[in-house]
Design an enzyme around this catalytic site. Structure first.
Site, PDB file in Angstrom:
ATOM      1  N   ASP A  25      16.863 -31.664-112.245  1.00 57.96           N
ATOM      2  CA  ASP A  25      15.592 -31.694-113.235  1.00 57.96           C
ATOM      3  C   ASP A  25      14.837 -31.506-111.378  1.00 57.96           C
ATOM      4  O   ASP A  25      14.113 -32.834-111.074  1.00 57.96           O
ATOM      5  CB  ASP A  25      15.313 -32.598-114.037  1.00 57.96           C
ATOM      6  CG  ASP A  25      13.984 -32.369-114.315  1.00 57.96           C
ATOM      7  OD1 ASP A  25      13.263 -31.638-114.095  1.00 57.96           O
ATOM      8  OD2 ASP A  25      13.436 -33.013-115.476  1.00 57.96           O
ATOM      9  N   LYS A  87       5.582 -28.408-107.567  1.00 56.80           N
ATOM     10  CA  LYS A  87       5.919 -27.174-108.296  1.00 56.80           C
ATOM     11  C   LYS A  87       5.176 -26.778-108.960  1.00 56.80           C
ATOM     12  O   LYS A  87       5.198 -25.302-108.988  1.00 56.80           O
ATOM     13  CB  LYS A  87       7.441 -28.341-109.297  1.00 56.80           C
ATOM     14  CG  LYS A  87       7.653 -27.185-110.055  1.00 56.80           C
ATOM     15  CD  LYS A  87       8.145 -28.235-111.588  1.00 56.80           C
ATOM     16  CE  LYS A  87       8.598 -28.020-112.516  1.00 56.80           C
ATOM     17  NZ  LYS A  87       9.474 -28.846-113.153  1.00 56.80           N
ATOM     18  N   GLU A 183      13.489 -25.962-119.142  1.00 61.55           N
ATOM     19  CA  GLU A 183      13.369 -27.733-119.849  1.00 61.55           C
ATOM     20  C   GLU A 183      13.561 -28.413-121.381  1.00 61.55           C
ATOM     21  O   GLU A 183      14.297 -29.087-121.426  1.00 61.55           O
ATOM     22  CB  GLU A 183      12.168 -28.419-119.055  1.00 61.55           C
ATOM     23  CG  GLU A 183      12.220 -28.545-117.332  1.00 61.55           C
ATOM     24  CD  GLU A 183      11.004 -28.743-116.802  1.00 61.55           C
ATOM     25  OE1 GLU A 183       9.980 -28.990-117.169  1.00 61.55           O
ATOM     26  OE2 GLU A 183      11.200 -27.726-115.730  1.00 61.55           O
ATOM     27  N   ASP A 205       7.333 -31.258-124.608  1.00 63.44           N
ATOM     28  CA  ASP A 205       7.479 -31.685-122.930  1.00 63.44           C
ATOM     29  C   ASP A 205       6.096 -31.844-122.089  1.00 63.44           C
ATOM     30  O   ASP A 205       5.472 -30.483-121.764  1.00 63.44           O
ATOM     31  CB  ASP A 205       8.712 -30.584-122.514  1.00 63.44           C
ATOM     32  CG  ASP A 205       9.143 -30.999-121.062  1.00 63.44           C
ATOM     33  OD1 ASP A 205       8.568 -32.396-120.310  1.00 63.44           O
ATOM     34  OD2 ASP A 205       9.980 -30.671-120.370  1.00 63.44           O
TER      35      ASP A 205
END
Length: 616
Positions: A25, A87, A183, A205
């Site tokens: 992850d 990210k 994800e 999420d």
């Protein structure tokens, strides 16, 4: 007699040796790696027993690089050389990166923004590779051997550029990417297999920098994603920025802003358990920030951001043709979902208490580990499950008149391949330009351009005779390739779509909203463009026919045809579809007899000098 291979105690014989694969992850705030050991997915800790690796990298003069907790704690001391939340910049342009108000010196570069450091201008891919390399080394140390590959998770709404950037970062880190996995889907795998869940579930999420919502149907080991939505520039970082803007007035330097963001995050996390939290900090110019932030005050600040996530959830439910009551449970993923105000809002929308059985920080990595174990060929006896994911936005190409022909609609299950035949517009056309676009609108001008390429070598034929088969293929990672093939001669051209920049979140949200709000306008615009294309084709055909066989018309007939022809030419650019349609019909009616005479002449020419038995 069969020979048995002798192995040392604790060592499996070579033919049955387990292949080591991990799930990673790669998070905005924290990253982690997990693997299946003794048939159980578990997160792999570092030498100090810590599972989470802060996604922070600091660059020093001379080439030294540190990753994890140390640079995270020192980010205010050296903000321009300590990169956190990288990210958020994957696949982004300079303009998009600056809009996020991060305390870095950004540099424009082809393909993706770069961050200026003492070690040069670094791309988000290179920074991410540092984080992935630490996780790879951790996995090899804990598992005791080299890895055959890794499944790396990405936000469901990452586009082709962002997915490709993640894959490139893994390659720089020495990892073989078995698959890029969305994800929310990874979380659903972990939750579903852990709880033997069946039915329709939502995965909400909310991480440090991105938000995703996915609606899945879990049935007897099949994980089918029905619809997905999200915002790749919305996460815990944005809640922290809200607090900073609330407590600090005026301009802030990189060091002060970084210090305040750290304090804001600590206060936000404290408010998950306490009724109030205090921010106390002295800035570099001597100003003192000393504020007590109450939970109620923070929840008021946070409401617009939370509403953005709920809008995405409602849109995903509409795409899935479901009501909130149809959802059996909502799995919460990401550290930001620990905020009570988030859980309360999600519970109100779906009418059920959110599911928090699994650690929201770890559930994505655990699901990725299960998928990696399967892809590495380590399927246990009786272990039988299937993953069906989807693409977030429609894919198509430009046709004459600037229209979009959708080839693969959004929320199509991947991997997927769809093909459609097209033809040439003009007589003798030997090349065709293929323009690949993404979005939900009918006009190319309202869509996102992904790639262009040309198919050359088409045999010269009359307009409409050539057959060009265009195939769109989206692989299991969500990456697109397009092939165009002329059917008679077999000439072919292909492109792997790698757009320069990712879709901005505003563009994604606008595309989906406009597809509904502008449906009537788009339909009228499409009708007009189609009529204009028909008019141009008929005008060119009639002009070519008159040049060759105009002698078949007498003076009065020629005059009438010319009048209708000029009217059709004038109507080609008319803003009203009915006007264009009427002109086309008039020209078509005026040339019906002419077309029949041309056909007779062609037949007589073909039969001239031939005997009856030859024709038979």
């Amino acid at each position: 007699m069969a020979l048995l291979q002798i192995s040392e105690p604790g060592e499996s014989p070579a033919p049955h040796q387990r292949k080591l694969a991990v799930g990673i992850d790669l998070g905005t705030t924290n990253s982690l790696v997990a693997a299946v050991r003794s048939s159980v997915a578990e997160v792999l800790p570092d030498s100090q027993g810590q599972a989470l690796l802060p996604s922070a990298v600091r660059y020093f003069p001379g080439g030294k690089v540190t990753t994890g907790r140390e640079p995270l704690g020192q980010q205010a001391l050296d903000p321009l050389n300590t990169v956190v939340s990288v990210k958020r910049f994957m696949g982004r342009s300079l303009e998009e990166a600056r809009a996020m108000r991060a305390p870095y010196e950004f540099v424009d570069a082809p393909g993706m923004v770069r961050i200026r450091t003492v070690q040069g201008d670094l791309s988000p891919v290179e920074v991410s590779a540092q984080i992935l390399a630490v996780l790879r080394q951790r996995a090899e140390d804990v598992l005791g051997d080299d890895l055959v590959g890794a499944v790396i998770t990405v936000p469901a709404y990452f586009d082709d550029a962002q997915r490709q950037a993640t894959r490139d970062a893994a390659r720089l880190a020495g990892l073989n990417v078995l698959r890029l996995l969305n994800e929310p889907t990874a979380a659903a795998i972990a939750y579903g297999l852990d709880n033997a869940a069946e039915g329709v579930y939502a995965v909400y999420d909310l991480g440090g920098g991105t938000f995703d919502i996915s609606i899945l149907r879990l049935t007897q080991g099949v994980f089918e994603v029905i619809a997905t939505g999200g915002d790749t520039a919305l996460g815990g970082d944005d809640f922290d920025s809200l607090i900073v803007d609330h407590v600090a007035a005026g301009e802030l330097g990189p060091s002060d802003r970084r210090s305040l963001l750290m304090a804001a995050r600590a206060a936000r996390e404290a408010l998950s358990d306490a009724a109030e939290a205090r921010l106390q900090l002295t800035l570099s110019d001597g100003r003192v920030v000393d504020t007590v932030l109450t939970r109620a005050g923070f929840e008021t600040l946070a409401q617009p951001l939370i509403e953005r996530t709920l809008d995405c959830a409602r849109r995903a439910l509409r795409d899935a043709a479901l009501a909130p009551a149809d959802v059996r449970g909502v799995v919460m993923v990401g550290g930001a979902t620990r905020m009570p105000v988030v859980r309360q809002a999600v519970g109100q929308l779906f009418g059920t208490q959110p599911l928090t059985d699994l650690d929201p920080d770890q559930v994505v990595a655990l699901g990725a580990a299960l998928q990696a174990n399967l892809l590495a060929g380590n399927r246990a006896p009786g272990e039988d499950w299937l993953l069906l994911d989807v693409i977030p936005l429609s894919l198509g190409l430009e046709t004459m008149g600037g229209l979009v022909e959708r080839i693969i609609p959004r929320n199509s299950t991947i991997p997927v391949a769809r093909a459609q035949e097209f033809t040439t517009f003009k007589d003798g056309q030997t090349a065709m330009s293929i323009h690949v676009v993404q979005g939900e609108r009918d006009l190319v001008a309202d869509s996102r351009s992904l790639a262009r390429f040309e198919l050359r070598g088409i045999p010269p034929m009359v307009a409409g005779a050539a057959r060009i088969r265009v195939t769109f293929q989206v692989d299991a990672d969500g990456l697109l390739s397009v092939t165009a093939r002329e059917q008679s001669k077999g000439v072919e051209a292909m492109v792997s779509v790698k757009p320069s920049y990712g879709l901005s979140d505003d563009e994604i949200a606008q595309m989906l909203a406009d597809s509904v709000a502008q449906a009537d306008t788009d339909a009228k615009a499409r009708m007009l463009r189609e009529q204009q294309v028909d008019a141009r084709q008929l005008v060119e055909s009639v002009q070519a026919a008159l040049a060759v066989d105009g002698d078949l018309l007498d003076a009065d007939e020629r005059k009438r045809v010319d009048e209708c022809l000029q009217a059709a030419i004038a109507a080609q650019d008319a803003p009203d579809a009915d006007t264009v349609k009427d002109a086309v019909q008039a020209l078509s009616a005026a040339t019906d007899d002419f077309a029949a005479r041309r056909m007779d002449r062609s037949i007589r020419a073909a039969l001239a000098g031939r005997k009856l038995d030859e024709i038979a």
